[in-house]
Design a protein around this motif. Structure first.
Motif, PDB file in Angstrom:
ATOM      1  N   ASN A 151       0.850  -1.189   0.000  1.00 52.55           N
ATOM      2  CA  ASN A 151       0.000   0.000   0.000  1.00 52.55           C
ATOM      3  C   ASN A 151       0.887   1.242   0.000  1.00 52.55           C
ATOM      4  OD1 ASN A 151      -2.476  -1.548   0.302  1.00 52.55           O
ATOM      5  ND2 ASN A 151      -1.788  -1.947   2.394  1.00 52.55           N
ATOM      6  N   MET A 152       0.751   2.040  -1.058  1.00 50.02           N
ATOM      7  CA  MET A 152       1.665   3.151  -1.281  1.00 50.02           C
ATOM      8  C   MET A 152       0.968   4.491  -1.057  1.00 50.02           C
ATOM      9  SD  MET A 152       4.163   1.213  -2.084  1.00 50.02           S
ATOM     10  CE  MET A 152       5.340   2.545  -2.388  1.00 50.02           C
ATOM     11  N   THR A 153       1.684   5.401  -0.391  1.00 43.37           N
ATOM     12  CA  THR A 153       1.147   6.743  -0.160  1.00 43.37           C
ATOM     13  C   THR A 153       1.137   7.515  -1.479  1.00 43.37           C
ATOM     14  OG1 THR A 153       2.070   6.715   2.064  1.00 43.37           O
ATOM     15  CG2 THR A 153       1.429   8.859   1.170  1.00 43.37           C
ATOM     16  N   SER A 154       0.023   8.154  -1.760  1.00 46.35           N
ATOM     17  CA  SER A 154      -0.102   8.884  -3.021  1.00 46.35           C
ATOM     18  C   SER A 154       0.811  10.103  -3.041  1.00 46.35           C
ATOM     19  CB  SER A 154      -1.559   9.318  -3.237  1.00 46.35           C
ATOM     20  OG  SER A 154      -1.751   9.768  -4.555  1.00 46.35           O
ATOM     21  N   ASN A 155       1.114  10.569  -4.234  1.00 51.23           N
ATOM     22  CA  ASN A 155       1.905  11.794  -4.377  1.00 51.23           C
ATOM     23  C   ASN A 155       1.376  12.580  -5.571  1.00 51.23           C
ATOM     24  OD1 ASN A 155       3.110  10.759  -6.806  1.00 51.23           O
ATOM     25  ND2 ASN A 155       4.624   9.651  -5.577  1.00 51.23           N
ATOM     26  N   GLU A 156       1.907  13.758  -5.777  1.00 50.67           N
ATOM     27  CA  GLU A 156       1.391  14.651  -6.808  1.00 50.67           C
ATOM     28  C   GLU A 156       1.472  14.031  -8.198  1.00 50.67           C
ATOM     29  OE1 GLU A 156       2.190  19.214  -8.448  1.00 50.67           O
ATOM     30  OE2 GLU A 156       3.165  18.488  -6.619  1.00 50.67           O
ATOM     31  N   LYS A 157       2.487  13.223  -8.432  1.00 50.52           N
ATOM     32  CA  LYS A 157       2.695  12.642  -9.764  1.00 50.52           C
ATOM     33  C   LYS A 157       1.648  11.583 -10.111  1.00 50.52           C
ATOM     34  CE  LYS A 157       6.319  10.552 -12.654  1.00 50.52           C
ATOM     35  NZ  LYS A 157       6.120  11.512 -13.746  1.00 50.52           N
TER      36      LYS A 157
ATOM     37  N   HIS B 133       0.075  -4.482 -15.474  1.00 51.23           N
ATOM     38  CA  HIS B 133       1.295  -4.733 -16.236  1.00 51.23           C
ATOM     39  C   HIS B 133       1.681  -6.170 -15.903  1.00 51.23           C
ATOM     40  CE1 HIS B 133       3.397  -3.765 -12.404  1.00 51.23           C
ATOM     41  NE2 HIS B 133       2.446  -2.844 -12.302  1.00 51.23           N
ATOM     42  N   LYS B 134       2.865  -6.425 -15.387  1.00 56.51           N
ATOM     43  CA  LYS B 134       3.184  -7.729 -14.828  1.00 56.51           C
ATOM     44  C   LYS B 134       2.475  -7.894 -13.485  1.00 56.51           C
ATOM     45  CE  LYS B 134       5.635 -11.601 -14.634  1.00 56.51           C
ATOM     46  NZ  LYS B 134       5.427 -12.708 -15.560  1.00 56.51           N
ATOM     47  N   GLY B 135       2.228  -6.768 -12.857  1.00 57.53           N
ATOM     48  CA  GLY B 135       1.424  -6.700 -11.642  1.00 57.53           C
ATOM     49  C   GLY B 135       0.268  -5.745 -11.881  1.00 57.53           C
ATOM     50  N   TYR B 136      -0.088  -4.956 -10.854  1.00 57.74           N
ATOM     51  CA  TYR B 136      -1.159  -3.980 -11.045  1.00 57.74           C
ATOM     52  C   TYR B 136      -0.918  -2.764 -10.163  1.00 57.74           C
ATOM     53  CZ  TYR B 136      -3.220  -5.758  -6.668  1.00 57.74           C
ATOM     54  OH  TYR B 136      -3.430  -6.128  -5.365  1.00 57.74           O
ATOM     55  N   LEU B 137      -1.575  -1.673 -10.540  1.00 60.60           N
ATOM     56  CA  LEU B 137      -1.513  -0.396  -9.836  1.00 60.60           C
ATOM     57  C   LEU B 137      -2.919   0.180  -9.829  1.00 60.60           C
ATOM     58  CD1 LEU B 137      -0.224   2.302  -8.775  1.00 60.60           C
ATOM     59  CD2 LEU B 137       0.259   2.857 -11.183  1.00 60.60           C
ATOM     60  N   THR B 138      -3.409   0.548  -8.649  1.00 61.17           N
ATOM     61  CA  THR B 138      -4.774   1.062  -8.554  1.00 61.17           C
ATOM     62  C   THR B 138      -4.777   2.566  -8.362  1.00 61.17           C
ATOM     63  OG1 THR B 138      -4.972   0.950  -6.133  1.00 61.17           O
ATOM     64  CG2 THR B 138      -5.410  -1.087  -7.395  1.00 61.17           C
ATOM     65  N   PRO B 139      -5.877   3.226  -8.719  1.00 59.82           N
ATOM     66  CA  PRO B 139      -6.053   4.618  -8.315  1.00 59.82           C
ATOM     67  C   PRO B 139      -6.075   4.721  -6.791  1.00 59.82           C
ATOM     68  CG  PRO B 139      -7.622   4.021 -10.026  1.00 59.82           C
ATOM     69  CD  PRO B 139      -6.983   2.753  -9.559  1.00 59.82           C
ATOM     70  N   ALA B 140      -5.978   5.932  -6.293  1.00 55.76           N
ATOM     71  CA  ALA B 140      -5.924   6.134  -4.842  1.00 55.76           C
ATOM     72  C   ALA B 140      -7.306   5.962  -4.220  1.00 55.76           C
ATOM     73  CB  ALA B 140      -5.382   7.521  -4.527  1.00 55.76           C
ATOM     74  N   ASN B 141      -7.316   5.377  -3.060  1.00 59.15           N
ATOM     75  CA  ASN B 141      -8.499   5.337  -2.203  1.00 59.15           C
ATOM     76  C   ASN B 141      -8.031   5.700  -0.808  1.00 59.15           C
ATOM     77  OD1 ASN B 141     -11.157   4.866  -1.315  1.00 59.15           O
ATOM     78  ND2 ASN B 141     -10.638   2.781  -0.686  1.00 59.15           N
ATOM     79  N   LYS B 142      -8.578   6.809  -0.285  1.00 62.02           N
ATOM     80  CA  LYS B 142      -8.132   7.328   1.001  1.00 62.02           C
ATOM     81  C   LYS B 142      -6.611   7.573   0.992  1.00 62.02           C
ATOM     82  CE  LYS B 142     -11.900   5.326   3.731  1.00 62.02           C
ATOM     83  NZ  LYS B 142     -12.734   4.905   2.613  1.00 62.02           N
TER      84      LYS B 142
END
Length: 671
Positions: A493-499, A509-518
């Protein structure tokens, strides 16, 4: 010998049979009762709108011809609508309607009976014009420039159907897609409703043929079940306010008895082992069907296993060709969307966003796959379509270096919230009880097919068990006989940033990346076979970060310090990547009962597969439990309640727990 029936006409003009002391139709509701039972009961509008090349309907009891005229009107309206919308297919659809009548109305009686339906005058006049004066031979009438034919057989229902083809071969023109089981009620006309009639219905039915009847007689229902139909009772309109609807899915003479699912009496209570998405969907479906359910969850709260991640993607597994796996996941995905939207619309809130999902073509092999799907018409664009890098960037709302395949209806869900809300929805039925902190270590069968569930602290009696647990329950006795594998996966679980904060769609991709939730994104997940370890590991967080940067370099610029938390859980996998749902097979019994499959995989067996009584599986959901659980729960409920299945026979066997046993016998893997 054919004898014309004795009828009188009521004050409103409707016919009444003096011979059988019964009405021909409920005149108080016009045509609505016949439409409800026979047209809607066979889902004819939707099925005919798919423009089958040939569609055959068979009816027992022509009577006034009302059911035929209603069908003719539906068929004609579908053709007219398609023509107006310029959407008619290249191939012409044809409808063949077979009706058997032992006591036909005279031409004058028919005209008088149909005069009560002026809205059908256009069609009834065509019928009356062609209707015979005498009934000494069967006839075939033509309608709508030959696209509809009506075959009238003047005979006893059983004898009339017997003359269609023979025991070894049924002509395509008489392979029935839908049955109108009409005629006077069993109490009034017992001659028609006997075993020989249902044997003919079995012989003439196409796989997945539907059947509808106004009678809800227990004897008729039992005869239909014996004939191979899955039956459910439905509400109807008018004096006969109930009906039976059925689907031909258990052909007793298919020669593939090992694909047949056991026929059981609907139980009053079911015990479910597990506390995740499979368990929640099973509990909800069973309680809706009127079954009481107790859930045994090993954790002190539900949704603590594989369903506990903060965010999970919902999308189907789609290959370039329409193979069995892809078709299953396509149907499961469509049903899951409808299901979760329904839960939300009922007021059960869970975080989610149907934002779409991008499978990024980050390497040449994926670009080739993308091009193949783009050039093919196998899949509808509403399910999956190709986008270039500019379109992908616009969809994601961030700059991307590659295009890919876009699933417009996919998205993400907070699975732990979802599972809890589904359980809440089930609890509204007052048929659900959840026992938490109750780890079942062993199950043991008692007398008369009953069970005991053993935990460290207590034993729990059960009539029917459904195992919905994931990989952690694989070592459970009996379950351990199945070819299930535990695969560890850690999500970061990754903290969102401006980018990355603006990311507007899920990216795979080989894995996945989700939009931010909370303010948190999920990335992952690792894949370690044969592991039961759920401790978080720093090196697996690094693996997730490295994989993301390798496939989509520079997209997020995350470092180790951006990791907010991690979670490792277990996926329960099968060898063929399809889940399993159905009765637990008696493996030793299979070896004894189907030995000749090892010599000839086409060897015909009509005997049903032996199973462990009152023990069912709903497991092996792998990484796509959110996608498949609602459909699997409906299959399980059909198993337990005897109702029609949402899939055809071949698809059902692809999901059956005993498929692996049969395959091993065919491959001679057993001694």
């Amino acid at each position: 010998m054919i004898v014309q029936t004795k009828i009188t006409f009521e004050g409103d003009g409707s016919p009444y049979s003096s011979q059988f002391e019964d009405i021909y139709f409920d005149s108080n509701h016009g045509t609505s009762q016949s439409e409800c039972i026979f047209i809607d009961g066979n889902n004819l509008k939707a099925r005919l709108a798919q423009y089958p090349e040939k569609f055959v309907i068979a009816e027992t009891g022509f009577g006034t011809g009302l059911n035929f005229l209603l069908t003719l009107a539906v068929f004609n309206q579908i053709k007219l609508t398609a023509h107006q919308q310029n959407s008619a297919p290249a191939k012409v659809s044809a409808l063949h309607f077979i009706s058997v009548e032992k006591y036909p109305l005279s031409k004058q009686q028919l005209a008088q009976a149909l005069a009560i339906f002026p809205q059908l005058k256009e069609y009834s006049q065509q019928l009356i014009t062609q209707y015979p004066e005498r009934f000494d031979k069967d006839i075939t009438l033509s309608f709508l420039e030959g696209s509809v034919t009506l075959q009238l057989i003047f005979n006893d229902a059983t004898q009339g159907l017997t003359q269609l083809g023979n025991e070894k071969e049924v002509r395509p023109s008489t392979q029935v897609d839908a049955w109108f089981l009409d005629g006077f009620s069993p109490a009034k006309n017992p001659e028609m409703w006997h075993e020989a009639l249902f044997k003919q219905i079995t012989r003439l039915s196409n796989e997945q043929a539907t059947l509808a009847t106004f009678t809800v007689s227990g004897e008729v229902k039992r005869q239909l079940v014996s004939a191979g139909f899955r039956v459910e009772k439905r509400p109807a309109i008018g004096k006969k306010n109930e009906m039976l609807s059925a689907v031909f899915q258990q052909n007793p003479f298919s020669g593939k008895g090992y694909q047949q699912r056991p026929i059981v009496n609907k139980p009053q209570h079911v015990s479910i082992i597990g506390g995740g998405i499979a368990s929640a969907c099973a509990a909800y479906a069973l309680t809706k069907a009127g079954v009481k359910v107790t859930v045994y969850c090993q954790d002190f709260s539900v949704a603590q296993g594989a369903s506990s991640n903060n965010i999970a993607a919902l999308y189907p597994l789609i290959h370039q060709k329409a193979d069995d796996i892809s078709l299953f996941y396509q149907q499961a995905f469509e049903q899951a969307l409808t299901y979760y939207k329904s839960i939300s619309e009922q007021g059960f809130h869970f975080d989610h966003d149907w934002c779409g999902l991008l499978e990024i073509s980050y390497k040449p092999a994926l670009a080739l796959r993308q091009q193949h799907i783009a050039d093919s018409s196998v899949w509808p664009k509403s399910l999956i379509h190709s986008v270039d890098k500019n379109q992908a960037s616009a969809l994601a709302d961030i700059a991307l270096d590659h295009g890919g395949l876009f699933f417009p209806k996919a998205g993400w869900i907070a699975p732990a919230q979802l599972v809890k809300q589904i359980f809440k929805a089930a609890e509204l039925s007052h048929r659900l009880r959840i026992e938490t902190g109750c780890k079942i270590n062993e199950i043991s069968q008692q007398a008369q097919g009953k069970w005991l569930l053993h935990s460290d602290t207590d034993n729990y009696p059960a009539n029917v068990i459904v195992y919905c647990g994931g990989a952690q329950g694989i070592p459970l006795n009996l379950i351990e006989q199945l070819p299930l594998t535990s695969v560890r996966g850690q999500v970061s679980n990754m903290t969102s940033n401006e980018k990355i904060a603006k990311l507007a769609t899920v990216i795979c991709h080989k894995g996945y990346l989700t939009p931010a939730n909370k303010n948190l994104h999920c990335i992952g997940a690792t894949f370690q076979k044969h592991s039961f370890d759920i401790d978080n590991k720093a090196e697996e967080d690094q693996f997730n970060l490295a994989m993301l940067d390798k496939c989509l370099p520079g997209l997020t610029q995350w470092q180790s310090t951006d990791i907010f938390s991690s979670k490792a859980r277990l996926r329960c996998m099968t060898p063929d990547h399809l889940p399993m749902v159905g009765a637990m097979p008696d493996i030793a019994g299979h070896k004894q009962q189907f030995p000749h499959l090892s010599k000839d995989k086409r060897w015909r067996y009509n005997q049903q597969a032996p199973v462990i009584e009152n023990l069912y599986m709903l497991t092996g959901l792998g990484a796509r439990g959110l996608c498949t659980a609602p459909l699997l729960a409906d299959i399980l409920t059909a198993d337990i309640c005897g109702t029609p299945y949402p899939l055809n026979n071949e698809q059902l066997f692809n999901l059956a727990p005993n498929r692996f046993v049969i395959r091993d016998i065919i491959r001679r893997k057993f001694d």
